[in-house]
Write an enzyme that holds these catalytic residues in place. Structure first.
Site, mmCIF file in Angstrom:
data_model
loop_
_atom_site.group_PDB
_atom_site.id
_atom_site.type_symbol
_atom_site.label_atom_id
_atom_site.label_comp_id
_atom_site.label_asym_id
_atom_site.label_seq_id
_atom_site.Cartn_x
_atom_site.Cartn_y
_atom_site.Cartn_z
ATOM 1 N N LYS A 187 8.635 -35.719 -53.325
ATOM 2 C CA LYS A 187 7.339 -35.360 -52.737
ATOM 3 C C LYS A 187 7.458 -35.095 -51.237
ATOM 4 O O LYS A 187 6.651 -34.368 -50.654
ATOM 5 C CB LYS A 187 6.292 -36.434 -53.032
ATOM 6 C CG LYS A 187 6.664 -37.845 -52.577
ATOM 7 C CD LYS A 187 6.253 -38.161 -51.158
ATOM 8 C CE LYS A 187 6.755 -39.522 -50.738
ATOM 9 N NZ LYS A 187 6.416 -39.845 -49.332
ATOM 10 N N THR A 244 0.911 -37.702 -49.067
ATOM 11 C CA THR A 244 1.907 -37.238 -48.111
ATOM 12 C C THR A 244 1.644 -35.801 -47.673
ATOM 13 O O THR A 244 1.954 -35.429 -46.543
ATOM 14 C CB THR A 244 3.324 -37.343 -48.718
ATOM 15 O OG1 THR A 244 3.487 -38.625 -49.311
ATOM 16 C CG2 THR A 244 4.384 -37.176 -47.650
#
Length: 334
Positions: A187, A244
């Site tokens: 990610k 994120t």
């Protein structure tokens, strides 16, 4: 329970505070004795400005603090996991539970963090992973947060769950340590790409396209490597991807914004001034996708921008002009 958190960055410090709140005997270890002394004196970590460290938290620069620890949390940056793991190995016993909270894949070996720790410690104890959408800045001020404790031995995953879980830090368990750790590493690459979109002036439509198609790529690779599909749609996967890719707490996103504004990868990382895990993970994921024969055009494009200086606008045009495909089957229409 005696617990030692190895690594005094923001995340290690925040987790040490969670353990203190839960009544454990907690020591936070720093590789820099001077930093340890400063934190002990000021009761503050510069990575978490304005946050007061608990009086009960011990802070040390001496590895002897690991003696007798029942729970050891490895919280160093991914590039330092191997070196630090070797240092802590002599202090571990078969009864110790070692928890990896670092997010990354080792360069060249392409090993996950728990695999590195198992290797360098001689497989002396059980290793778990704790991951999820969890900015240290928010955990340290006790904002509601959820994570996943993963270990093939579910008893160990539950022990970690019991150690950390409280009224603001909710922990779920999973046996899929492969999927949880791969999600944590991959990610960061997508967050870099989303930052690039922001830096170029692209808005919500573009980021939604990027995040969704990147998740499809990550799931394909993750399943090929032994992860479970549901993990990538859960807290460690989609949850961590969302937090994120959308927050300015994310160093990866901030670095991506600078790259999108025209700075080189090295200039962007220097300006961020902290470890940008997605930069290192991009190369590892590219290597893994090539080894496993998994098509990952978005992640490959990030790798090309970061390591080969390919112009971002050229990458965007190339991605948008790819052959027509079915969304779910990836069938190409000629």
């Amino acid at each position: 329970m005696k617990a030692v958190v190895v690594g005094s960055g923001g995340w290690g410090t925040a987790l040490s505070m969670v353990l203190c709140d839960n009544g454990h005997d907690v020591t936070l270890w720093s590789h820099d004795p001077a930093k340890a002394a400063e934190m002990a004196k000021t009761r503050e970590n510069s990575k978490l400005k304005g946050v007061q460290l608990p009086d009960s938290l011990k802070i040390s620069g001496d590895l002897d603090c690991l003696k007798g620890a029942e729970l050891v949390i490895s919280a160093t940056p991914s590039f330092a996991v191997r070196e630090t793991g070797k240092k802590i190995a002599p202090y571990l016993t078969p009864e110790t539970v070692l928890v990896s909270v670092s997010k990354g894949i080792e360069r060249d070996t392409n090993l996950r963090m728990s695999q590195i720790l198992t290797e360098v410690t001689g497989n002396i104890c059980k290793v778990a992973a704790l991951s999820g959408p969890s900015h240290a800045e928010e955990v340290s001020i006790r904002m509601p947060t959820g994570c996943v404790s993963a270990c093939p031995d579910l008893k160990v995953a539950r022990l970690v769950q019991d150690a950390f879980m409280n009224d603001y830090f909710r922990v779920y368990t999973s046996e899929d340590i492969v999927g949880v750790e791969l999600s944590a590493a991959m990610k960061n690459v997508v967050a870099l790409a989303c930052g690039v979109c922001d830096g170029m002036g692209y808005q919500d439509n573009t980021k939604a396209l990027l995040m969704t198609r990147a998740m499809a790529e990550l799931t394909r690779l993750g399943e090929k490597l032994g992860g479970t599909r549901q993990t990538f749609g859960g807290l460690a996967g989609m949850g961590d991807l969302i937090v994120t890719c959308t927050s300015m707490h994310s160093r990866n996103r901030r670095a991506g914004i600078l790259i999108g504004q025209g700075k080189s990868a090295q200039e962007a990382m220097a300006e961020v001034g902290a470890v940008v895990e997605g930069y290192y993970a991009a190369e590892s994921i590219y290597q893994l996708s090539q080894r496993e024969g998994v098509e990952m055009p978005l992640c490959r494009s990030v790798y090309e921008v970061l390591y080969h200086g390919v112009a971002v606008q050229d990458v965007v045009s190339s991605l948008m002009r790819r052959a027509k495909k079915d969304e779910l089957t990836e069938t190409t229409w000629l």
